[in-house]
Design an enzyme around this catalytic site. Structure first.
Site, PDB file in Angstrom:
ATOM      1  N   ASP A  57       0.842  -1.198   0.000  1.00 57.77           N
ATOM      2  CA  ASP A  57       0.000   0.000   0.000  1.00 57.77           C
ATOM      3  C   ASP A  57       0.882   1.255   0.000  1.00 57.77           C
ATOM      4  OD1 ASP A  57      -2.383  -1.728   0.537  1.00 57.77           O
ATOM      5  OD2 ASP A  57      -1.272  -2.069   2.387  1.00 57.77           O
TER       6      ASP A  57
ATOM      7  N   HIS B  62      -4.694  -3.296   6.396  1.00 58.46           N
ATOM      8  CA  HIS B  62      -4.482  -3.593   4.970  1.00 58.46           C
ATOM      9  C   HIS B  62      -5.835  -4.026   4.398  1.00 58.46           C
ATOM     10  CE1 HIS B  62      -3.009  -4.972   1.172  1.00 58.46           C
ATOM     11  NE2 HIS B  62      -3.531  -6.162   1.389  1.00 58.46           N
TER      12      HIS B  62
HETATM   13  N1  NAD Z   1      -0.673  -7.848   2.511  1.00 61.41           N
HETATM   14  C1  NAD Z   1      -0.701  -7.625   1.203  1.00 61.41           C
HETATM   15  O1  NAD Z   1      -0.379  -6.524   0.750  1.00 61.41           O
HETATM   16  C2  NAD Z   1      -1.104  -8.698   0.212  1.00 61.41           C
HETATM   17  C3  NAD Z   1      -0.984  -8.460  -1.158  1.00 61.41           C
HETATM   18  C4  NAD Z   1      -1.327  -9.446  -2.053  1.00 61.41           C
HETATM   19  C5  NAD Z   1      -1.807 -10.669  -1.596  1.00 61.41           C
HETATM   20  N2  NAD Z   1      -1.942 -10.867  -0.265  1.00 61.41           N
HETATM   21  C6  NAD Z   1      -2.423 -12.151   0.269  1.00 61.41           C
HETATM   22  O2  NAD Z   1      -1.359 -13.110   0.238  1.00 61.41           O
HETATM   23  C7  NAD Z   1      -1.906 -14.417   0.272  1.00 61.41           C
HETATM   24  C8  NAD Z   1      -1.228 -15.305  -0.736  1.00 61.41           C
HETATM   25  O3  NAD Z   1      -1.494 -14.853  -2.041  1.00 61.41           O
HETATM   26  P1  NAD Z   1      -1.132 -15.724  -3.316  1.00 61.41           P
HETATM   27  O4  NAD Z   1      -1.562 -14.947  -4.496  1.00 61.41           O
HETATM   28  O5  NAD Z   1       0.264 -16.241  -3.247  1.00 61.41           O
HETATM   29  O6  NAD Z   1      -2.146 -16.942  -3.114  1.00 61.41           O
HETATM   30  P2  NAD Z   1      -2.112 -18.383  -3.791  1.00 61.41           P
HETATM   31  O7  NAD Z   1      -3.473 -18.968  -3.596  1.00 61.41           O
HETATM   32  O8  NAD Z   1      -1.490 -18.354  -5.141  1.00 61.41           O
HETATM   33  O9  NAD Z   1      -1.090 -19.184  -2.847  1.00 61.41           O
HETATM   34  C9  NAD Z   1      -1.342 -19.456  -1.521  1.00 61.41           C
HETATM   35  C10 NAD Z   1      -0.575 -20.725  -1.163  1.00 61.41           C
HETATM   36  O10 NAD Z   1      -0.693 -20.924   0.242  1.00 61.41           O
HETATM   37  C11 NAD Z   1      -0.789 -22.303   0.455  1.00 61.41           C
HETATM   38  N3  NAD Z   1      -1.333 -22.567   1.780  1.00 61.41           N
HETATM   39  C12 NAD Z   1      -2.631 -22.558   2.161  1.00 61.41           C
HETATM   40  N4  NAD Z   1      -2.725 -22.906   3.447  1.00 61.41           N
HETATM   41  C13 NAD Z   1      -1.479 -23.131   3.903  1.00 61.41           C
HETATM   42  C14 NAD Z   1      -0.933 -23.538   5.141  1.00 61.41           C
HETATM   43  N5  NAD Z   1      -1.716 -23.792   6.180  1.00 61.41           N
HETATM   44  N6  NAD Z   1       0.409 -23.644   5.236  1.00 61.41           N
HETATM   45  C15 NAD Z   1       1.197 -23.408   4.204  1.00 61.41           C
HETATM   46  N7  NAD Z   1       0.744 -23.051   2.977  1.00 61.41           N
HETATM   47  C16 NAD Z   1      -0.577 -22.903   2.842  1.00 61.41           C
HETATM   48  C17 NAD Z   1      -1.638 -22.812  -0.701  1.00 61.41           C
HETATM   49  O11 NAD Z   1      -1.463 -24.217  -0.912  1.00 61.41           O
HETATM   50  C18 NAD Z   1      -1.096 -21.985  -1.863  1.00 61.41           C
HETATM   51  O12 NAD Z   1      -0.028 -22.632  -2.523  1.00 61.41           O
HETATM   52  C19 NAD Z   1      -3.414 -14.223   0.071  1.00 61.41           C
HETATM   53  O13 NAD Z   1      -4.034 -14.278   1.349  1.00 61.41           O
HETATM   54  C20 NAD Z   1      -3.524 -12.825  -0.501  1.00 61.41           C
HETATM   55  O14 NAD Z   1      -4.786 -12.251  -0.240  1.00 61.41           O
HETATM   56  C21 NAD Z   1      -1.582  -9.918   0.649  1.00 61.41           C
HETATM   57  O1  LMR Z   2      -5.564 -10.444  -2.236  1.00 59.54           O
HETATM   58  C1  LMR Z   2      -6.242  -9.391  -2.191  1.00 59.54           C
HETATM   59  O2  LMR Z   2      -7.434  -9.367  -1.825  1.00 59.54           O
HETATM   60  C2  LMR Z   2      -5.631  -8.072  -2.567  1.00 59.54           C
HETATM   61  C3  LMR Z   2      -4.292  -7.825  -1.946  1.00 59.54           C
HETATM   62  O3  LMR Z   2      -4.359  -7.781  -0.556  1.00 59.54           O
HETATM   63  C4  LMR Z   2      -3.725  -6.554  -2.501  1.00 59.54           C
HETATM   64  O4  LMR Z   2      -3.664  -5.540  -1.781  1.00 59.54           O
HETATM   65  O5  LMR Z   2      -3.324  -6.558  -3.680  1.00 59.54           O
END
Ligand code: NAD
Ligand code: LMR
Length: 329
Positions: free
Chosen positions: A160, A188
């Protein structure tokens, strides 16, 4: 390699952020070019094979700083001796899922991970929670690691922060490097508050340089706060490379320090600063030095900012109440 490798655990290693993150960690961008790393990847059993595939590719990178890769489906093993934990894997919201169900499902992930960190991580453990809802997932993990200093649990709002810098630089037609002292306050989520009143552009108040309240209220704040949804709409998948980039920035600065005359945004346990209830994991402006961080004190918060910070913090309090009711904290 002169130093002992730093153990870095990445959960959700086979996911899309994991794929964008691991190669950068292996190349030294997470900790620094003088620090060898040993990767410990945690996945659910069904995704271990995919993580093994990524490990083959990491091997093929012949990264001089990569001292080894181990893959686990058991958090207890994955966090054994860990110095840096990147908690990326989380349960996404699926169709028909209520907010309470999402928090409960993530409690099932972050509670055992907090316990495993408490039981086996290294004394200098630093934790970054990326998986959403990141602030409250960090709160859950922290609650189950009573022997780890609370301030080691952080949540990612650096994406962000970076988004806000980029949008402000674009508006003013300046390079991003001219923007300093950006702050994201709160959660977030779409309630987060990107604050340009305390930001500077070439040493001048960013709000004065913009001088456009309508842009601030109707374009900048919603654009930054809803950028995640904009990316999902455009890409058909949530942000991955930019999220991985922000995770790298967060940990690099925490370990190596923030530049003089600037600060960054991190979701950290509140010490009551700026009226944020103690213990909530909320985003603040922080400076990092010698491997620790401090919340920047004494910033002026005008009425406009106050209302927005309070709204986001109220959402964090509601999330805390919900996970308290579920017995997760
Ligand atoms: N804070 C931020 O700014 C931000 C930004 C983007 C995404 N995110 C979040 O990050 C997370 C991951 O995103 P992504 O695109 O890589 O998702 P994704 O679905 O591609 O990958 C998530 C992975 O986590 C694994 N997983 C699920 N439960 C698990 C556990 N208990 N232990 C270990 N691994 C586990 C799944 O098998 C999968 O491979 C999501 O929650 C998304 O919303 C946060
Ligand atoms: O995974 C999402 O919902 C969005 C993510 O947290 C982001 O800020 O891009």
């Amino acid at each position: 390699m002169t130093q002992a490798p730093v153990n870095v655990t990445v959960t959700g290693a086979a996911g899309q952020i994991g794929y964008a993150l691991l190669f950068r960690i292996a190349s030294g961008q997470l900790l620094g070019q003088d620090k060898p790393v040993r990767l410990r990847l945690l996945e659910i059993p069904q995704a271990v094979k995919a993580a093994e595939g990524t490990a083959l590719e990491l091997e093929d990178g012949a990264f001089p700083l990569l001292a080894g890769i181990d893959i686990f489906d058991d958090p207890k093993q994955a966090f054994e001796g860990t110095n840096v934990a990147l908690l990326v894997g989380a349960r996404p919201r699926t169709k028909g899922m209520e907010r309470g169900d999402l928090l409960e499902a993530n409690g099932g992930i972050f509670k055992p991970q907090g316990e495993a960190i408490n039981a086996g991580a290294a004394d200098d453990i630093k934790v970054l929670v990326v998986g959403n809802p990141a602030n409250t997932n960090a709160l859950i993990a922290k609650a189950h690691a009573p022997d780890v200093p609370a301030e080691r649990f952080t949540a990612m709002t650096r994406l962000d922060h970076n988004r806000a810098i980029a949008q402000l630089a674009k508006k003013l037609g300046v390079p991003v490097s001219d923007v300093k002292k950006m702050t994201i306050w709160g959660n977030h989520s779409a309630t987060q508050y990107p604050d340009i009143f305390n930001a500077e552009v070439k040493g001048r108040s960013a709000a004065e340089a913009v001088n456009d309240q309508a842009w601030l209220e109707n374009e900048f704040i919603p654009r930054v706060a809803k950028r995640g949804a904009e990316i999902i709409e455009a890409r058909g998948a949530s942000s991955a490379a930019s999220a991985a980039n922000a995770a790298i920035d967060h940990v690099y600065d925490w370990v190596n320090g923030t530049p003089e005359g600037d600060w960054v945004s991190m979701g950290v346990p509140s010490d009551g600063s700026y009226g944020v209830p103690e213990g909530l994991i909320s985003s603040f402006p922080v400076v990092c030095k010698n491997g620790s961080y401090e919340i920047v004190q004494g910033l002026e918060i005008n009425d406009f900012s106050r209302a927005r910070i309070d709204a986001s913090v109220a959402e964090l309090s509601e999330e805390r109440d919900a996970v308290t009711k579920l017995g997760l904290v």
